[in-house]
Write an enzyme that holds these catalytic residues in place. Structure first.
Site, PDB file in Angstrom:
ATOM      1  N   TRP A  19       0.808  -1.227   0.000  1.00  0.00           N
ATOM      2  CA  TRP A  19       0.000   0.000   0.000  1.00  0.00           C
ATOM      3  C   TRP A  19       0.842   1.279   0.000  1.00  0.00           C
ATOM      4  CZ3 TRP A  19      -4.909   1.769  -0.308  1.00  0.00           C
ATOM      5  CH2 TRP A  19      -5.151   3.054   0.176  1.00  0.00           C
ATOM      6  N   ASP A  22      -0.304   9.171   0.491  1.00  0.00           N
ATOM      7  CA  ASP A  22       0.262  10.507   0.231  1.00  0.00           C
ATOM      8  C   ASP A  22       1.769  10.571  -0.035  1.00  0.00           C
ATOM      9  OD1 ASP A  22      -2.203  10.735   1.427  1.00  0.00           O
ATOM     10  OD2 ASP A  22      -1.538  11.989   3.070  1.00  0.00           O
ATOM     11  N   ARG A 150      -3.022  17.450  11.888  1.00  0.00           N
ATOM     12  CA  ARG A 150      -2.006  16.621  11.222  1.00  0.00           C
ATOM     13  C   ARG A 150      -1.411  17.254   9.953  1.00  0.00           C
ATOM     14  NH1 ARG A 150      -6.961  13.963  10.671  1.00  0.00           N
ATOM     15  NH2 ARG A 150      -7.783  13.873   8.551  1.00  0.00           N
TER      16      ARG A 150
HETATM   17  C1  FRU Z   1      -4.398  12.101   3.600  1.00  0.00           C
HETATM   18  C2  FRU Z   1      -4.249  11.466   4.961  1.00  0.00           C
HETATM   19  C3  FRU Z   1      -3.527  12.393   5.895  1.00  0.00           C
HETATM   20  C4  FRU Z   1      -2.910  11.463   6.900  1.00  0.00           C
HETATM   21  C5  FRU Z   1      -2.566  10.260   6.038  1.00  0.00           C
HETATM   22  C6  FRU Z   1      -2.715   8.949   6.746  1.00  0.00           C
HETATM   23  O1  FRU Z   1      -4.586  11.220   2.564  1.00  0.00           O
HETATM   24  O2  FRU Z   1      -5.510  11.074   5.469  1.00  0.00           O
HETATM   25  O3  FRU Z   1      -4.341  13.388   6.470  1.00  0.00           O
HETATM   26  O4  FRU Z   1      -1.782  12.017   7.504  1.00  0.00           O
HETATM   27  O5  FRU Z   1      -3.419  10.297   4.916  1.00  0.00           O
HETATM   28  O6  FRU Z   1      -2.213   7.901   5.977  1.00  0.00           O
END
Ligand code: FRU
Length: 489
Positions: A19, A22, A150
């Protein structure tokens, strides 16, 4: 590892296996572009997040490296974040002079329906981003009582001579600043409103217009659980003074960055030398609504081609233009051109082993309807359709055999090329379509409108068919084949 699977993108980065979401920690350092990414190294579905890592000398050919960040026992998973070069050793981690810092969110899963605890952490690397040390005083920013807190993106702000961090805080973007890259204090916040969903992965950077004016763009990705149909990455042009971002008037809800469903969590590179001066970003080509279901294996997740960002100043408010970085053109292998296409249309055989780029120029697009079918073995196909009266480009992937895994996935994506609706009728339509097995990126009017979509054919590519009622208005159709970036892997 062969990178040879039927759906494996050949000119886009994807992890060897498992997987990916981001892009994280995009930084250029000592001649190398680093791309870290949200990664679950043990499964093909989202799970305990690590930072995977890839390196490139040209933003096009990537080499996957070892895992960079692991979940922390005490603070939880390593969620999204960014990286910068600490070239004056402000942080004190680099007695030899300089090194890399990564800012990221630790996310602690909590049980019984209680949301996870998100806090900001720091890691440092003194071996050019290969291995990272977690800072012993993590978290560097404790959770102030927010469920969504975050995705720190850090950059240096020349004018105020301070380091700035933008963070997602629910429906707001939060601003923090620091002198030493260790101690951070909150300096402001901007409420984005709740029309689209919770804000994720904000970024903030200046882009120079052709006339030399600096315009700041605040970019955000919306976790569009409320309205999954809508484009997910938006941007706000405006001013930033070191503490407050003020969007230009009239763009309350932001502008759309990509009209396809598959472009998310875009992040810009830091550390690009001033002599180069480009602003470049990359996005995750997927949508949270169905990302865990897409039919690829042993990997799941692909990045866009890195895109250079420009501003079009012809509008009252400057608008974003995105194009594949110049380095991309080096992948072109062969070129053929077809001119003045009449209403019989044509069929172009395509090599299933290669990736393809098509550049199409249409005169008087307001008087020319056309459809491009991409054909696969066993009569499988998907299509792109230009509706001249409405100036709409529509991408329909619903007839591919394996599209039915999700209701949103089978809906068409549409972009209204407003310039051609309202603009002078002699304006041309130019389309640049990059087709790479399971991903297609379309750049319209020099990148002013962009549409990114995944497509999952079950059989090898055979040809494309152009069918028109245009009376020769498709002036030129250029086809480049593209070399795989995995050739030597
Ligand atoms: C965005 C997100 C972020 C988080 C990450 C977790 O796609 O949801 O906000 O840090 O992916 O994998």
């Amino acid at each position: 590892m062969s990178y040879k699977e039927l759906l494996r993108p050949q000119i886009h980065f994807s992890p060897k296996q498992n997987w990916m979401n981001d892009p994280n920690g995009c930084v250029f350092y000592k001649g190398v572009y680093h791309l870290y990414f949200q990664h679950h190294p043990h499964d093909n579905e989202w799970g305990p997040m690590h930072w995977g890592h890839a390196e490139s000398a040209d933003l096009i050919h990537w080499e996957e490296k070892d895992i960079a960040l692991y979940p922390s026992k005490k603070l939880g998973m390593a969620f999204s974040g960014s990286a910068v070069v600490d070239d004056d050793n402000l942080s004190g981690f680099f007695p030899e002079g300089e090194g890399l810092l990564a800012y990221y969110t630790n996310h602690l899963e909590q049980e019984d329906g209680i949301p996870g605890l998100q806090q900001q952490s720091l890691a440092w690397s003194s071996n050019e981003g290969l291995t990272w040390n977690e800072y012993e005083n993590n978290p560097i920013i404790k959770n102030p009582g927010l469920v969504d807190f975050r995705d720190p993106k850090v950059f240096y702000h020349e004018l105020s001579k301070r380091w700035i961090m933008v963070l997602s805080g629910g429906y707001s973007v939060l601003f923090y600043s620091s002198d030493d890259l260790l101690l951070w204090e909150k300096s402001g916040e901007i409420n984005i409103g709740n029309s689209f969903g919770v804000v994720e992965c904000p970024d903030l950077f200046p882009v120079k217009t052709e006339s030399g004016r600096l315009v700041w763009l605040l970019t955000v990705s919306f976790l569009s659980t409320m309205s999954p149909d809508l484009p997910t990455v938006r941007y706000f042009p405006g001013d930033f003074n070191g503490t407050t971002f003020t969007p230009f008037s009239g763009i309350k809800e932001g502008l759309v960055s990509d009209y396809g469903r598959d472009f998310y969590a875009a992040q810009s590179w830091s550390g690009i030398p001033q002599a180069d001066g480009r602003k470049i970003w990359i996005g995750w080509c997927n949508h949270w609504e169905y990302s865990n279901q897409i039919p690829t294996q042993p990997w799941r997740g692909v990045m866009s081609i890195p895109r250079e960002l420009f501003l079009d100043e012809n509008e009252v408010i400057p608008v974003l233009k995105q194009l594949p970085v110049e380095e991309f053109k080096a992948l072109r292998k062969s070129t053929e051109s077809i001119r003045d296409i009449n209403d019989d249309g044509f069929v172009l055989p395509l090599d299933p082993d290669l990736s393809h780029e098509f550049i199409i120029k249409v005169q008087k697009p307001a008087e020319c309807d056309f459809i491009i079918f991409f054909n696969y073995l066993k009569k499988e196909k998907w299509k792109l359709e230009w509706h001249s009266k409405e100036a709409l480009l529509e991408l329909d992937r619903s007839s591919l055999v394996s599209s039915g895994f999700n209701n949103l996935f089978i809906k068409t994506s549409v972009v209204e090329v407003t310039d051609l609706k309202e603009g002078p009728s002699n304006q041309e339509l130019d389309l640049r379509i990059i087709l790479d097995r399971s991903i297609v990126e379309i750049f319209i009017l020099g990148g002013k409108f962009v549409m990114t979509s995944q497509i999952f054919p079950s059989y090898p590519l055979v040809s494309l068919t152009v069918s028109t009622v245009c009376g020769g208005r498709i002036r030129e159709f250029i086809h480049h084949t593209l070399d795989s970036i995995w050739l030597d892997k």
